[in-house]
Design a protein around this motif. Structure first.
Motif, mmCIF file in Angstrom:
data_model
loop_
_atom_site.group_PDB
_atom_site.id
_atom_site.type_symbol
_atom_site.label_atom_id
_atom_site.label_comp_id
_atom_site.label_asym_id
_atom_site.label_seq_id
_atom_site.Cartn_x
_atom_site.Cartn_y
_atom_site.Cartn_z
ATOM 1 N N ASN A 69 0.732 -1.147 0.046
ATOM 2 C CA ASN A 69 -0.286 -0.112 0.204
ATOM 3 C C ASN A 69 0.819 1.172 -0.070
ATOM 4 O O ASN A 69 0.577 2.352 -0.375
ATOM 5 C CB ASN A 69 -1.264 -0.328 1.018
ATOM 6 C CG ASN A 69 -2.340 -0.779 0.757
ATOM 7 O OD1 ASN A 69 -3.108 -0.407 0.210
ATOM 8 N ND2 ASN A 69 -2.431 -1.900 1.138
ATOM 9 N N THR A 70 2.280 1.322 0.585
ATOM 10 C CA THR A 70 2.951 2.027 0.767
ATOM 11 C C THR A 70 3.437 2.735 -0.603
ATOM 12 O O THR A 70 3.888 3.640 -1.515
ATOM 13 C CB THR A 70 3.922 1.917 2.161
ATOM 14 O OG1 THR A 70 3.628 2.231 3.019
ATOM 15 C CG2 THR A 70 5.333 3.611 1.795
ATOM 16 N N ALA A 71 3.909 1.362 -0.877
ATOM 17 C CA ALA A 71 4.748 1.459 -2.881
ATOM 18 C C ALA A 71 2.960 2.231 -3.265
ATOM 19 O O ALA A 71 3.459 2.932 -4.752
ATOM 20 C CB ALA A 71 4.574 0.399 -3.625
ATOM 21 N N ARG A 72 2.455 1.877 -3.120
ATOM 22 C CA ARG A 72 1.014 2.681 -3.942
ATOM 23 C C ARG A 72 0.642 4.040 -4.542
ATOM 24 O O ARG A 72 0.644 4.566 -5.554
ATOM 25 C CB ARG A 72 -0.218 2.284 -4.388
ATOM 26 C CG ARG A 72 -0.645 0.713 -4.060
ATOM 27 C CD ARG A 72 -2.017 0.222 -3.554
ATOM 28 N NE ARG A 72 -2.900 1.149 -4.088
ATOM 29 C CZ ARG A 72 -4.382 0.942 -3.827
ATOM 30 N NH1 ARG A 72 -4.451 1.089 -2.130
ATOM 31 N NH2 ARG A 72 -5.479 1.488 -4.313
ATOM 32 N N LEU A 73 1.935 4.696 -3.499
ATOM 33 C CA LEU A 73 1.383 6.097 -3.061
ATOM 34 C C LEU A 73 2.980 6.440 -3.527
ATOM 35 O O LEU A 73 3.226 7.920 -4.336
ATOM 36 C CB LEU A 73 1.729 6.826 -1.877
ATOM 37 C CG LEU A 73 0.387 6.723 -0.638
ATOM 38 C CD1 LEU A 73 0.287 6.580 0.695
ATOM 39 C CD2 LEU A 73 -0.828 6.651 -1.881
ATOM 40 N N LEU A 74 4.180 5.847 -4.517
ATOM 41 C CA LEU A 74 5.758 6.050 -4.526
ATOM 42 C C LEU A 74 5.192 7.456 -5.743
ATOM 43 O O LEU A 74 5.994 8.371 -5.847
ATOM 44 C CB LEU A 74 6.374 5.294 -5.065
ATOM 45 C CG LEU A 74 7.178 4.589 -4.362
ATOM 46 C CD1 LEU A 74 7.750 2.919 -5.278
ATOM 47 C CD2 LEU A 74 7.802 5.380 -3.350
ATOM 48 N N PRO A 75 3.974 7.158 -7.041
ATOM 49 C CA PRO A 75 4.512 7.903 -7.917
ATOM 50 C C PRO A 75 3.856 9.085 -7.606
ATOM 51 O O PRO A 75 4.209 10.218 -8.073
ATOM 52 C CB PRO A 75 3.045 7.132 -8.935
ATOM 53 C CG PRO A 75 2.936 6.247 -8.249
ATOM 54 C CD PRO A 75 3.568 5.823 -7.271
ATOM 55 N N LEU A 76 3.332 9.424 -6.272
ATOM 56 C CA LEU A 76 2.881 10.576 -5.594
ATOM 57 C C LEU A 76 3.612 11.019 -5.293
ATOM 58 O O LEU A 76 3.978 12.800 -4.891
ATOM 59 C CB LEU A 76 1.570 11.075 -5.314
ATOM 60 C CG LEU A 76 0.099 9.849 -5.797
ATOM 61 C CD1 LEU A 76 -0.952 9.243 -4.589
ATOM 62 C CD2 LEU A 76 -0.072 10.983 -7.276
ATOM 63 N N ILE A 77 4.910 10.824 -4.818
ATOM 64 C CA ILE A 77 5.885 11.128 -3.733
ATOM 65 C C ILE A 77 7.427 12.003 -4.625
ATOM 66 O O ILE A 77 8.242 12.248 -4.330
ATOM 67 C CB ILE A 77 6.474 10.217 -2.721
ATOM 68 C CG1 ILE A 77 5.593 10.125 -1.954
ATOM 69 C CG2 ILE A 77 7.686 10.370 -1.634
ATOM 70 C CD1 ILE A 77 5.284 8.288 -0.547
ATOM 71 N N HIS A 78 7.573 11.175 -5.795
ATOM 72 C CA HIS A 78 8.441 11.256 -6.902
ATOM 73 C C HIS A 78 9.810 11.268 -6.450
ATOM 74 O O HIS A 78 10.553 12.019 -6.315
ATOM 75 C CB HIS A 78 8.306 12.502 -7.640
ATOM 76 C CG HIS A 78 6.592 12.716 -7.991
ATOM 77 N ND1 HIS A 78 6.384 11.630 -9.691
ATOM 78 C CD2 HIS A 78 5.740 13.736 -7.696
ATOM 79 C CE1 HIS A 78 5.087 12.797 -8.988
ATOM 80 N NE2 HIS A 78 4.980 13.716 -8.436
ATOM 81 N N PRO A 79 9.798 9.741 -5.614
ATOM 82 C CA PRO A 79 11.275 9.373 -4.512
ATOM 83 C C PRO A 79 12.406 9.691 -5.631
ATOM 84 O O PRO A 79 13.254 9.834 -5.369
ATOM 85 C CB PRO A 79 11.019 8.271 -4.704
ATOM 86 C CG PRO A 79 10.350 6.966 -5.333
ATOM 87 C CD PRO A 79 9.294 8.442 -6.121
ATOM 88 N N THR A 80 12.405 9.694 -7.206
ATOM 89 C CA THR A 80 13.519 9.972 -8.576
ATOM 90 C C THR A 80 13.925 11.232 -7.894
ATOM 91 O O THR A 80 13.346 11.714 -8.088
ATOM 92 C CB THR A 80 13.785 8.670 -9.571
ATOM 93 O OG1 THR A 80 12.230 9.605 -9.804
ATOM 94 C CG2 THR A 80 13.797 7.550 -8.921
#
Length: 181
Positions: free
Chosen positions: A170-181
């Motif tokens: 579920n945390t991974a589903r938020l990655l596109p909104l966080i832009h970690p790169t």
């Protein structure tokens, strides 16, 4: 080459009101290897038998839905950790780093690595506090819990909360909104 992220969540021994990190022990490791768009590529999940307090409190069993039988059948962290390191070894060349919802998981790992004399390749990778990153990306006054973050993003929690792999996914589903790169 596309860079991937490892999203990790831990479940640990606890009691109502919580224990200090120093008194907690990992009882479940969940890791989701994801592309930067949040799509899962691989995963790792293991139960871990705690050594200091091998009997889970009723609060812990109710919170995590992890049974005493699952913990009794598990191996201690020193036996599980080489399995994790072998698994992560196959993905290292593509890993940009790893993240967790908050800083608890990183601190718990570091404490238990020292306690058990373990080395981890994770220690050599950048760690992202995804809870802080989400709050910053959404310009929130303060960080929120995972379920609240999902709701703010218009998503529903999928699966059972307070289970390591499902929390990591579920945390991974938020990655596109966080832009970690």
């Amino acid at each position: 080459m596309q860079q991937h992220w490892l999203v990790i969540d831990l479940e640990a021994t606890t009691e109502e009101g919580g224990w200090p990190v120093e008194e907690m022990e990992i009882i479940e490791i969940g890791a989701s290897l994801v592309a930067s768009d949040g799509h899962e590529l691989d995963h790792f999940q293991r139960f871990v038998r705690p050594l200091r307090r091998p009997c889970l409190t009723s609060f812990c069993r109710e919170l995590t839905h992890i049974s005493q039988a699952q913990i009794d059948a598990a191996q201690p962290l020193a036996a599980i950790w080489p399995q994790f390191e072998r698994w992560i070894g196959g993905h290292l060349s593509h890993l940009a780093g790893w993240g967790s919802w908050g800083d608890y998981d990183r601190r718990q790992f570091e404490l238990e690595w020292r306690t058990h004399g373990l080395h981890s390749r994770l220690a050599d990778l950048p760690h992202l506090n995804l809870k802080q990153r989400f709050a910053s990306a959404r310009q929130l006054q303060r960080p929120v819990g995972l379920n609240s973050a999902l709701q703010l993003a218009g998503l529903n929690f999928q699966g059972q909360q307070h289970r390591a792999l499902e929390d990591a996914r579920n945390t991974a589903r938020l990655l596109p909104l966080i832009h970690p790169t």
